[in-house]
Each structure stands twice: as C-alpha cells, then as structure tokens.
Write a protein that holds these residues in place. Structure first.
Motif, short mmCIF file in Angstrom:
data_model
loop_
_atom_site.label_atom_id
_atom_site.label_comp_id
_atom_site.label_asym_id
_atom_site.label_seq_id
_atom_site.Cartn_x
_atom_site.Cartn_y
_atom_site.Cartn_z
N SER A 386 0.84 -1.19 0.00
CA SER A 386 0.00 0.00 0.00
C SER A 386 0.88 1.25 0.00
O SER A 386 1.83 1.36 0.78
CB SER A 386 -0.93 -0.01 1.20
OG SER A 386 -1.73 1.16 1.22
N TYR A 387 0.58 2.19 -0.90
CA TYR A 387 1.34 3.44 -0.94
C TYR A 387 1.00 4.28 0.30
O TYR A 387 -0.03 4.08 0.96
CB TYR A 387 1.02 4.21 -2.22
CG TYR A 387 1.96 5.37 -2.46
CD1 TYR A 387 3.31 5.15 -2.69
CD2 TYR A 387 1.50 6.68 -2.43
CE1 TYR A 387 4.18 6.20 -2.90
CE2 TYR A 387 2.36 7.74 -2.64
CZ TYR A 387 3.70 7.50 -2.87
OH TYR A 387 4.57 8.55 -3.07
N THR A 388 1.86 5.22 0.62
CA THR A 388 1.74 6.02 1.84
C THR A 388 0.34 6.61 2.01
O THR A 388 -0.24 6.57 3.09
CB THR A 388 2.77 7.16 1.83
OG1 THR A 388 4.07 6.61 1.60
CG2 THR A 388 2.75 7.90 3.15
N SER A 389 -0.22 7.12 0.90
CA SER A 389 -1.54 7.75 0.97
C SER A 389 -2.66 6.73 1.15
O SER A 389 -3.76 7.09 1.54
CB SER A 389 -1.79 8.54 -0.31
OG SER A 389 -1.86 7.66 -1.42
N GLY A 390 -2.37 5.47 0.83
CA GLY A 390 -3.41 4.45 0.90
C GLY A 390 -4.36 4.46 -0.29
O GLY A 390 -5.33 3.71 -0.32
N ASN A 391 -4.06 5.28 -1.30
CA ASN A 391 -4.94 5.40 -2.46
C ASN A 391 -4.70 4.31 -3.50
O ASN A 391 -5.54 4.08 -4.35
CB ASN A 391 -4.78 6.77 -3.12
CG ASN A 391 -5.27 7.88 -2.22
OD1 ASN A 391 -6.20 7.70 -1.45
ND2 ASN A 391 -4.63 9.05 -2.34
N ARG A 393 -1.91 0.63 -4.69
CA ARG A 393 -0.92 -0.36 -4.27
C ARG A 393 0.14 -0.54 -5.38
O ARG A 393 -0.13 -0.22 -6.54
CB ARG A 393 -1.61 -1.70 -3.99
CG ARG A 393 -2.53 -1.62 -2.77
CD ARG A 393 -3.21 -2.95 -2.53
NE ARG A 393 -4.04 -2.92 -1.33
CZ ARG A 393 -3.58 -3.18 -0.11
NH1 ARG A 393 -2.30 -3.53 0.05
NH2 ARG A 393 -4.37 -3.13 0.94
#
Length: 397
Positions: A386-391, A393
């Motif tokens: 998951s990327y930092t923003s959670g938007n 993967r």
C-alpha cells in the motif's frame, strides 16, 4: 448529280457518325467494365486478405489465452475470440462469393480455382482442427497444429491470393491500355470528319477523364479503407486509446527486454462498480466516463502509452530510468492521477462520482515483460504494498 453527291455525302457522314458512336460506346463500355468489374474484384480480394489476417491475429490471441496458467479465467475472452473467428470466416466466404459472381478472364478464373482450393484447405484446418482443439480445451495441441500445419497453409493461401491480385492488376492494365488505345484511334478518326465528329470526340475525352478520375478515386478509397481497417484493429473505438489486441501483440508475442539502466512502469486503473454507473446513468454516460478517464490519464502521463485492456480497466506504460528518483516521480504522478480521476465527472448536466482501484508494477533490467504483467497488475490491486496515501498499491522489483 449534286443531289446524288449530297445523298452519298450525307450517307457517308451518317455512316461515320454511326461508326463513331459505336466506337464511342465500346470504349465507354471498356472503361466502365474496368471500374465495375476489375476494381470491384480487386477490392473484394484485398478485403478478404485483411479479414484473413484479422482471423489469424484472433487465433494467436485465443491460443495464447488458453495456454496461460489462468486459462480458466480467460474462458469468456476465449469464447468471444472464437465467435469473432467464426464471423471472420463467414465474411471471407461472402467476399469470395461476391468475387466469384464478377466476370473474369481465363487467367483470373484459373488462378481463382487455386485460391478456392487453398481457401477450402485453410477453412478445414481452422474449423475442423484448430477450433475443434480449442473447443476441447487442448490448447497445446492447437498451438502445435498452428505452427506445424496452419502457417504453411496460410502462407500458401497468401501466395495464391497475391498471385490472383497480380493477375487482376495485369487484367486492369491490359483493359485500361486497350481502352486508351481505342480512345486515341477514335480521336484520330474523328478529326477527319468535321465538327459533328469533333463534338463526339470531345464528349469521349470528357468521359474518359471522368472515368480515369473515378478509377483513381476508387483506388484511393480502397487504400484509405485498408488504413481505416488496420487502425480499427488496434484502436478502441470508445476512447481512441490502444485496445487489448494492441496490448497482446506488444507483450504477448514474445518477451520485451528492458534495456540496461531503464525501467518500465505499468499502472492499472480499474473503475469500481462500472456496471452500476451504466445502470444508474446509462451506457452513454458510461462511454463518456471511459473516454474522459483516458483523457485524464493522458493529461497526467504525457509520455505514457495507454491501453484499454478490459471493459472498465486501463493500463498506462511509462518508460523511465531505473533510479529511485524516477520511481518517486512516477508514484507522485499516480497520486496526481488518482486525485484527477476521482474528481466528479460532468455528464448530461449531472455530477457523477467515480472511484478507482489503482496498482503499479515496476520492471527493471535485466527483467523482461510478457503477458504475465497483466496478471501481476491484477494481483497488485489487492496484494501489493500500500502506498503512503493508501490510495493505491504497488509492486516493485
């Protein structure tokens, strides 16, 4: 005596006018025959050749889908391509029936019989061998038949079709030259017989130019038709992006090698609940959202190649160097794309909210890329980091 001479003169003039009119009709008929028969027959042959290449492309894709590890998941796509193959075979038969109905020279008829025999053998392999093995799920057997027997038949049919096109072109040239020669004879013939014959000659010349222009127009239209067909094969008609066939041909034929110091970033954008959008707002609104999705992706990724790989999914391919900075830059662009894509769409005076699943897979030298990249993108949608923003993967080698 004078009256007798006048009568003879009038008879001679009338005779030459009649002969001139007959000659004029024959030349016009010859020109019309070239346009109505020879050009039409060549168009049917060229369209048939294009259809055969479309059929072969669909066969390659079908066999590759079946040989894939997740072939069970591809059953629907395989069924769709088999249906397209059957339609293409039906279209080829109809085109050859149209060609068969047109009057042909002896050489054309002789070569056509060879094409017909080759076409029957080609259809026999496709229908009773390749499609039978595909329907039975024996994709490796179908692949062996394809390379060991089908390609030879395909090449033989291509040679026969090309020879038939050559014979047809020679027939056009001969008949056109004959018509040109007759026109010149009539021109010389008419000059000696006054204003009346000269008027007929001018009419013939005018008609000749119109027919020559029509002949050129028919050839230009056929070339443009071929270009349009080739473009239609590889372009999605809703979004004007590259279609799935283009993606499969790029990465499904043979692995793509990544050059030293370079990386390839594959970003998948999957519209959530796209069927619900179509249900609530209509298919017109759905098509508009698909088209605007490609526009928004293209606005963010200037140098990306964008493919529509499914009804509601798109893949953008971005080539960069293999540095960490380049990965960070691409990640920031993906974040921008997410914000842009999830901004409301104005469709039919309605504000439509759309959400997306997004995944990124990065490949670096010495790795290669093949059709497995599509499965990796699908898996990364749920299993990637998951990327930092959670938007979204990602998966990075």
């Amino acid at each position: 005596m004078k009256n007798k001479i006048n009568v003879i003169t009038n008879v001679i003039v009338i005779l030459f006018i009649v002969l001139g009119a007959i000659g004029f009709s024959l030349v016009i008929s010859e020109y019309s025959d070239v346009v109505d028969n020879d050009i039409a027959s060549r168009n049917y042959l060229q369209q048939n050749s294009i259809k055969l290449h479309e059929l072969e492309t669909d066969l390659c894709i079908t066999i590759n889908l079946g040989r894939n590890e997740d072939s069970a998941d591809n059953a629907e796509a395989i069924g769709s391509y088999v249906e397209k193959i059957n339609y293409s075979m039906s279209d080829c038969r109809e085109l050859m029936k149209k060609y068969e109905a047109i009057r042909k020279t002896g050489e054309e008829e002789k070569q056509y019989q060879l094409v017909k025999t080759a076409m029957d053998q080609y259809n026999e392999i496709v229908s009773n061998e390749l499609l039978t093995q595909i329907d039975a799920g024996h994709f490796e057997t179908a692949n062996s038949i394809y390379f060991e027997r089908f390609i030879n038949k395909r090449n033989g049919l291509d040679d026969s079709l090309n020879q038939l096109l050559t014979v047809t072109n020679e027939s056009i040239d001969k008949r056109y030259d004959k018509a040109e020669f007759n026109a010149k004879v009539l021109r010389v013939f008419f000059i000696g017989f006054g204003i009346i014959v000269l008027v007929l000659l001018n009419m013939l010349e005018s008609r000749r130019k119109r027919i020559a222009k029509n002949l050129e127009t028919a050839i230009d239209a056929n070339e443009k038709t071929q270009q349009s067909l080739n473009k239609a094969m590889f372009t999605d008609n809703v979004t004007s992006s590259n279609n799935r066939i283009s993606f499969v041909l790029e990465y499904g034929v043979e692995p793509v090698e990544i050059s030293a110091g370079e990386a390839m970033n594959f970003v998948m954008f999957d519209i959530k609940d796209f069927s619900g959008i179509n249900f609530r707002y209509g298919t017109y609104a759905g098509d508009k959202i698909l088209a605007m999705t490609v526009e928004r992706i293209g606005d963010v990724f200037d140098d990306a190649t964008i493919y529509r790989t499914g009804s509601d999914e798109f893949v953008a391919v971005i080539k960069t160097d293999d540095s960490q900075d380049s990965f960070t830059k691409v990640a920031n662009l993906v974040e921008r794309a997410y914000r842009s894509l999830t901004s409301d769409y104005d469709v039919n005076n309605s504000r439509v909210s759309v959400d997306y699943d997004i995944s990124l897979v990065r490949k670096e030298n010495p790795d290669t890329v093949d059709m497995n990249i599509h499965n990796q993108l699908k898996q990364a949608l749920t299993n990637g980091s998951s990327y930092t923003s959670g938007n979204w993967r990602y998966y990075k080698d």
